[in-house]
Design a protein around this motif. Structure first.
Motif, PDB file in Angstrom:
ATOM      1  N   GLU A   1       0.833  -1.198   0.000  1.00 37.74           N
ATOM      2  CA  GLU A   1       0.000   0.000   0.000  1.00 37.74           C
ATOM      3  C   GLU A   1       0.866   1.246   0.000  1.00 37.74           C
ATOM      4  O   GLU A   1       1.983   1.256   0.536  1.00 37.74           O
ATOM      5  CB  GLU A   1      -0.918   0.038   1.234  1.00 37.74           C
ATOM      6  N   SER A   2       0.340   2.312  -0.572  1.00 34.30           N
ATOM      7  CA  SER A   2       1.016   3.602  -0.560  1.00 34.30           C
ATOM      8  C   SER A   2      -0.023   4.700  -0.707  1.00 34.30           C
ATOM      9  O   SER A   2      -1.185   4.435  -1.027  1.00 34.30           O
ATOM     10  CB  SER A   2       2.040   3.686  -1.702  1.00 34.30           C
ATOM     11  N   GLY A   3       0.401   5.937  -0.478  1.00 35.50           N
ATOM     12  CA  GLY A   3      -0.470   7.072  -0.702  1.00 35.50           C
ATOM     13  C   GLY A   3      -1.036   7.710   0.544  1.00 35.50           C
ATOM     14  O   GLY A   3      -1.733   8.724   0.456  1.00 35.50           O
ATOM     15  N   GLY A   4      -0.753   7.128   1.699  1.00 32.91           N
ATOM     16  CA  GLY A   4      -1.272   7.725   2.930  1.00 32.91           C
ATOM     17  C   GLY A   4      -0.567   9.026   3.256  1.00 32.91           C
ATOM     18  O   GLY A   4       0.399   9.429   2.594  1.00 32.91           O
ATOM     19  N   GLY A   5      -1.054   9.699   4.282  1.00 31.44           N
ATOM     20  CA  GLY A   5      -0.445  10.951   4.688  1.00 31.44           C
ATOM     21  C   GLY A   5      -1.315  11.673   5.688  1.00 31.44           C
ATOM     22  O   GLY A   5      -2.272  11.101   6.226  1.00 31.44           O
ATOM     23  N   SER A   6      -0.969  12.918   5.939  1.00 30.09           N
ATOM     24  CA  SER A   6      -1.708  13.755   6.874  1.00 30.09           C
ATOM     25  C   SER A   6      -2.397  14.870   6.122  1.00 30.09           C
ATOM     26  O   SER A   6      -1.760  15.572   5.338  1.00 30.09           O
ATOM     27  CB  SER A   6      -0.755  14.341   7.919  1.00 30.09           C
ATOM     28  N   VAL A   7      -3.700  15.007   6.347  1.00 30.91           N
ATOM     29  CA  VAL A   7      -4.479  16.048   5.690  1.00 30.91           C
ATOM     30  C   VAL A   7      -5.428  16.667   6.701  1.00 30.91           C
ATOM     31  O   VAL A   7      -5.702  16.088   7.760  1.00 30.91           O
ATOM     32  CB  VAL A   7      -5.294  15.503   4.492  1.00 30.91           C
ATOM     33  N   GLN A   8      -5.950  17.822   6.348  1.00 30.02           N
ATOM     34  CA  GLN A   8      -6.964  18.443   7.174  1.00 30.02           C
ATOM     35  C   GLN A   8      -8.329  17.922   6.772  1.00 30.02           C
ATOM     36  O   GLN A   8      -8.528  17.422   5.653  1.00 30.02           O
ATOM     37  CB  GLN A   8      -6.906  19.965   7.021  1.00 30.02           C
TER      38      GLN A   8
ATOM     39  N   PRO B   1     -11.935  13.480  10.591  1.00 29.49           N
ATOM     40  CA  PRO B   1     -10.997  12.971  11.614  1.00 29.49           C
ATOM     41  C   PRO B   1     -11.238  11.502  11.948  1.00 29.49           C
ATOM     42  O   PRO B   1     -10.278  10.763  12.241  1.00 29.49           O
ATOM     43  CB  PRO B   1     -11.284  13.881  12.806  1.00 29.49           C
ATOM     44  N   GLU B   2     -12.474  11.061  11.891  1.00 32.62           N
ATOM     45  CA  GLU B   2     -12.771   9.664  12.214  1.00 32.62           C
ATOM     46  C   GLU B   2     -12.295   8.696  11.131  1.00 32.62           C
ATOM     47  O   GLU B   2     -12.367   7.479  11.308  1.00 32.62           O
ATOM     48  CB  GLU B   2     -14.266   9.464  12.470  1.00 32.62           C
TER      49      GLU B   2
ATOM     50  N   GLN C   1      -0.604   4.777   6.673  1.00 34.33           N
ATOM     51  CA  GLN C   1      -1.255   5.607   7.695  1.00 34.33           C
ATOM     52  C   GLN C   1      -1.961   6.794   7.053  1.00 34.33           C
ATOM     53  O   GLN C   1      -1.372   7.514   6.233  1.00 34.33           O
ATOM     54  CB  GLN C   1      -0.216   6.112   8.694  1.00 34.33           C
ATOM     55  N   VAL C   2      -3.203   6.991   7.459  1.00 31.14           N
ATOM     56  CA  VAL C   2      -3.981   8.170   7.075  1.00 31.14           C
ATOM     57  C   VAL C   2      -4.352   8.906   8.344  1.00 31.14           C
ATOM     58  O   VAL C   2      -4.952   8.331   9.246  1.00 31.14           O
ATOM     59  CB  VAL C   2      -5.239   7.776   6.286  1.00 31.14           C
ATOM     60  N   THR C   3      -3.973  10.168   8.405  1.00 32.23           N
ATOM     61  CA  THR C   3      -4.263  10.997   9.573  1.00 32.23           C
ATOM     62  C   THR C   3      -5.002  12.244   9.117  1.00 32.23           C
ATOM     63  O   THR C   3      -4.517  12.978   8.258  1.00 32.23           O
ATOM     64  CB  THR C   3      -2.980  11.396  10.315  1.00 32.23           C
TER      65      THR C   3
END
Length: 127
Positions: free
Chosen positions: A6-13, A88-89, A122-124
């Motif tokens: 898997e790839s492409g996760g990250g931190s977003v608002q 956020p959930e 990880q998706v945050t």
């Protein structure tokens, strides 16, 4: 042997978008269906979207319906998850899965029935 990455996760608002990818190496001798699962901290792994290779029929959990889109490139064996209007959930580690069991049980497939998992991404989502 099934291999998934898997790839492409990250931190977003909140309200943002991400596109996850899963590159799958699948034995040609068997039929597989694919799905995306996620696992939030201190929660059980849950299925969020699945797709049937034949016909491309899809299923989404109520929590992501209308916001996420699952798709696949059958030639390259790449599974995608387009995630829009993130909340956020939605924060979790996202995993793709490929299994013949998914073809039989669809979205009712328990995670314990899946033999092979990727490392997850990880998706945050922050508020």
């Amino acid at each position: 042997e099934v291999q998934l990455a898997e790839s492409g996760g990250g931190s977003v608002q909140a309200g943002g978008s991400l596109r996850l990818s899963c590159t799958a190496s699948l034995p040609r001798s068997e039929t597989y269906c694919m799905a995306w699962f996620r696992q939030a901290p201190e929660k059980e792994r849950e299925i969020v979207a699945s797709i049937y290779k034949q016909g491309g029929r899809t299923w989404y959990s109520d929590s992501v319906k209308g916001r996420f889109t699952i798709s696949q490139d059958n030639v390259e064996n790449i599974l995608y998850l387009q995630m829009n209007s993130l909340k956020p959930e939605d924060t979790a580690v996202y995993f793709c899965a490929a299994s013949a069991v998914l073809c039989w049980l669809g979205h009712t497939t328990p995670p314990s029935s899946i033999d092979s998992w990727g490392q997850g991404t990880q998706v945050t989502v922050s508020s």
